[in-house]
Design a protein around this motif. Structure first.
Motif, PDB file in Angstrom:
ATOM      1  N   GLY A  83      44.779  34.258  38.217  1.00 44.74           N
ATOM      2  CA  GLY A  83      45.384  33.571  37.080  1.00 44.74           C
ATOM      3  C   GLY A  83      44.634  32.272  36.834  1.00 44.74           C
ATOM      4  O   GLY A  83      44.238  31.974  35.716  1.00 44.74           O
ATOM      5  N   ASN A  84      44.426  31.516  37.928  1.00 46.10           N
ATOM      6  CA  ASN A  84      43.806  30.202  37.763  1.00 46.10           C
ATOM      7  C   ASN A  84      42.293  30.245  38.002  1.00 46.10           C
ATOM      8  O   ASN A  84      41.522  29.785  37.168  1.00 46.10           O
ATOM      9  CB  ASN A  84      44.460  29.187  38.696  1.00 46.10           C
ATOM     10  N   CYS A  85      41.871  30.792  39.142  1.00 44.41           N
ATOM     11  CA  CYS A  85      40.433  30.922  39.410  1.00 44.41           C
ATOM     12  C   CYS A  85      39.862  32.076  38.587  1.00 44.41           C
ATOM     13  O   CYS A  85      38.821  31.941  37.949  1.00 44.41           O
ATOM     14  CB  CYS A  85      40.218  31.151  40.904  1.00 44.41           C
ATOM     15  N   LEU A  86      40.546  33.200  38.617  1.00 43.47           N
ATOM     16  CA  LEU A  86      40.186  34.362  37.793  1.00 43.47           C
ATOM     17  C   LEU A  86      41.234  34.456  36.685  1.00 43.47           C
ATOM     18  O   LEU A  86      42.402  34.753  36.951  1.00 43.47           O
ATOM     19  CB  LEU A  86      40.206  35.651  38.621  1.00 43.47           C
ATOM     20  N   THR A  87      40.822  34.200  35.462  1.00 42.59           N
ATOM     21  CA  THR A  87      41.768  34.112  34.355  1.00 42.59           C
ATOM     22  C   THR A  87      41.477  35.203  33.337  1.00 42.59           C
ATOM     23  O   THR A  87      40.309  35.503  33.075  1.00 42.59           O
ATOM     24  CB  THR A  87      41.644  32.728  33.683  1.00 42.59           C
ATOM     25  N   VAL A  88      42.518  35.762  32.776  1.00 44.60           N
ATOM     26  CA  VAL A  88      42.308  36.865  31.837  1.00 44.60           C
ATOM     27  C   VAL A  88      41.444  36.435  30.649  1.00 44.60           C
ATOM     28  O   VAL A  88      41.600  35.340  30.112  1.00 44.60           O
ATOM     29  CB  VAL A  88      43.641  37.437  31.300  1.00 44.60           C
ATOM     30  N   ALA A  89      40.541  37.346  30.243  1.00 46.33           N
ATOM     31  CA  ALA A  89      39.714  37.104  29.056  1.00 46.33           C
ATOM     32  C   ALA A  89      40.513  37.375  27.789  1.00 46.33           C
ATOM     33  O   ALA A  89      40.167  36.918  26.710  1.00 46.33           O
ATOM     34  CB  ALA A  89      38.478  37.994  29.095  1.00 46.33           C
ATOM     35  N   ARG A  90      41.597  38.158  27.936  1.00 46.89           N
ATOM     36  CA  ARG A  90      42.502  38.428  26.807  1.00 46.89           C
ATOM     37  C   ARG A  90      43.875  38.621  27.422  1.00 46.89           C
ATOM     38  O   ARG A  90      44.028  39.186  28.522  1.00 46.89           O
ATOM     39  CB  ARG A  90      42.044  39.672  26.040  1.00 46.89           C
ATOM     40  N   TRP A  91      44.903  38.173  26.695  1.00 50.77           N
ATOM     41  CA  TRP A  91      46.253  38.137  27.270  1.00 50.77           C
ATOM     42  C   TRP A  91      46.797  39.514  27.635  1.00 50.77           C
ATOM     43  O   TRP A  91      47.663  39.644  28.483  1.00 50.77           O
ATOM     44  CB  TRP A  91      47.217  37.430  26.320  1.00 50.77           C
ATOM     45  N   ARG A  92      46.296  40.572  26.988  1.00 52.43           N
ATOM     46  CA  ARG A  92      46.835  41.901  27.286  1.00 52.43           C
ATOM     47  C   ARG A  92      46.638  42.300  28.746  1.00 52.43           C
ATOM     48  O   ARG A  92      47.329  43.171  29.262  1.00 52.43           O
ATOM     49  CB  ARG A  92      46.215  42.950  26.363  1.00 52.43           C
ATOM     50  N   ASP A  93      45.676  41.660  29.433  1.00 52.00           N
ATOM     51  CA  ASP A  93      45.412  41.968  30.844  1.00 52.00           C
ATOM     52  C   ASP A  93      46.247  41.124  31.810  1.00 52.00           C
ATOM     53  O   ASP A  93      45.893  40.978  32.976  1.00 52.00           O
ATOM     54  CB  ASP A  93      43.928  41.772  31.157  1.00 52.00           C
ATOM     55  N   ILE A  94      47.367  40.594  31.330  1.00 55.84           N
ATOM     56  CA  ILE A  94      48.207  39.690  32.124  1.00 55.84           C
ATOM     57  C   ILE A  94      48.614  40.286  33.484  1.00 55.84           C
ATOM     58  O   ILE A  94      48.893  39.547  34.426  1.00 55.84           O
ATOM     59  CB  ILE A  94      49.455  39.282  31.285  1.00 55.84           C
TER      60      ILE A  94
END
Ligand SMILES: [Zn+2]
Length: 447
Positions: A310-321
């Motif tokens: 979430g913080n270090c690796l963050t979604v490139a698009r919200w659909r991958d939440i």
């Protein structure tokens, strides 16, 4: 005056289909320098944001997300813009001269007002007054309630955040506290987040907090500095409930790879909070999450795991939440198993049975904007990871997971990245089909 060619106008959206009005195109933010002068008693903010950015296309006009506060003055590279337009959610800036593709530029925005949360499909988000202090919960679109920004998770930048407020309050923000000084009844604190951070993870917490450093447990990498901030009345309960955080940091560092930031802080508010929240380098809990009997261990593990996922690796698009919430939920099960509680197999079986009783009308790899925080995204995401772990075996699974974290460190990720790296690292072609069944299908697979 000649019209600006469409090819030189930075888009007023980042193009995310879940939050089409958030984020902006045509540039990438590199660094935010936020100088906030705040009065807790009257909720008045006077501030200056200095944003360094790089144009990713020829840019005759571009926008920033900004909501609810009044702009006093804007300059670009020290000069007044040719034109400045404000909508309810955007600041649209036309510089005197177009910016060439690849050029860096600096925007200064002086602003003020009474900050308040933004109404969104996910409730009120952003800067919010507590009974006696402030909480900022930016996910997913609240950052623009307190600073002008490119509000999309994939556009990460470093930050320096300076907060001045009445003495007697303690301020906590992202990253390292590099200075604190008091003068004329006001205290100024300066924080630096030196690792790239998504806008929604930027935060300011203000309250009448006591603080205590926590002794870190030996971790596979360097020990992580840790601190607790809490109301004095909760001192005893907080000391008990958060005593295991160093062990959690050590466990997750071993399984996921080194803790990605320089320190970890926990804030417990005087107020009750509906849910705890993660920010970069810290997590915030309400007084209702503290009982002095480890009643929130699950939540504490969950918020800590977001530092990696979430913080270090963050979604490139919200659909991958699910890459945030499924992983943080799975970390709860891993912690329970490692600390002598329920084995992950038993958690998986119990939650699969629970999901089986619920409607199977959601694809958690694309849950729709309304479904982003649906509990099924969390639980089914965790089940998907458990299925992959079972298929690969513990050693191969965690080695591949660490490869995924290491390769995507501080970046933006997609489900495709996860599958590709897990398969490449493990040498197994089982990951793709498992993710297809667990993440992209509605029918609930068997474990
Ligand atoms: Zn979460």
């Amino acid at each position: 005056m000649a019209a600006i060619p469409a090819s030189e106008i930075g888009s007023a959206t980042a193009g995310d289909d879940y939050l089409p009005t958030s984020g902006n195109g045509g540039y990438t933010a590199l660094h935010y320098d936020l100088d906030l002068d705040y009065r807790v008693a009257t909720n008045r903010l006077t501030a200056e944001a200095v944003i360094r950015a790089r144009a990713t296309q020829p840019l005759a006009r571009f926008s920033l997300d900004f909501a609810g506060l009044s702009v006093v003055k804007v300059t670009i590279d020290g000069a007044r813009p040719k034109k400045l337009a404000e909508t309810t959610r955007k600041l649209v800036i036309t510089p005197e001269q177009p910016i060439a593709e690849g050029d860096e530029f600096t925007v200064h925005v002086r602003y003020r007002g009474a900050p308040h949360p933004i109404r969104s499909a996910w409730g009120e988000v952003g800067w919010e007054e507590l009974a006696d202090g402030v909480i900022v919960a930016g996910q997913p679109c609240g950052a623009s309630s307190w600073f002008p920004c490119n509000d999309h998770p994939a556009d990460k930048a470093t930050y320096r955040i300076v907060v001045a407020c009445e003495a007697g309050y303690t301020t906590v923000s992202n990253g390292e506290l590099v200075s604190r000084s008091s003068r004329s009844g006001r205290t100024t604190s300066t924080f630096e987040m030196r690792q790239p951070m998504a806008t929604y993870l930027a935060t300011v917490q203000i309250g009448r907090y006591r603080s205590r450093a926590v002794t870190p447990a030996p971790a596979p990498a360097a020990p992580v500095a840790q601190a607790l901030f809490y109301p004095q009345s909760l001192e005893t309960q907080v000391a008990v409930d958060f005593a295991r955080v160093p062990d959690m940091v050590a466990l997750f560092s071993g399984l996921f790879g080194p803790y990605p930031f320089e320190s970890y802080s926990v804030v417990v508010t005087h107020d009750e909070l509906e849910i705890p929240l993660e920010a970069q380098g810290l997590a915030v809990f309400g007084r209702n999450h503290v009982d002095g009997a480890h009643g929130s261990d699950r939540l504490i593990a969950h918020e800590l795991a977001h530092q990696w996922f979430g913080n270090c690796l963050t979604v490139a698009r919200w659909r991958d939440i699910w890459l945030h919430e499924g992983f943080a939920c799975y970390a709860e099960w891993i912690w329970a198993e490692a600390s002598g509680g329920r084995p992950a197999d038993a958690s998986a079986a119990a939650y699969r049975a629970r999901l089986d009783a619920l409607p199977k009308d959601i694809v958690i790899g694309d849950p729709g904007p309304q479904g982003m925080f649906d509990d099924r995204v969390y639980k089914r995401g965790a089940l998907a990871l458990h299925a992959v772990r079972r298929a690969l075996g513990d050693e191969v699974f965690y080695t591949a997971l660490r490869a995924y974290v290491a390769e995507c460190r501080y970046g933006a990720v997609s489900t495709e990245d996860f599958v590709e790296i897990m398969e490449a690292s493990s040498g197994s072609e089982a990951v793709g089909p498992l993710i297809e069944r667990w993440i992209y299908s509605k029918a609930l697979p068997k474990l």
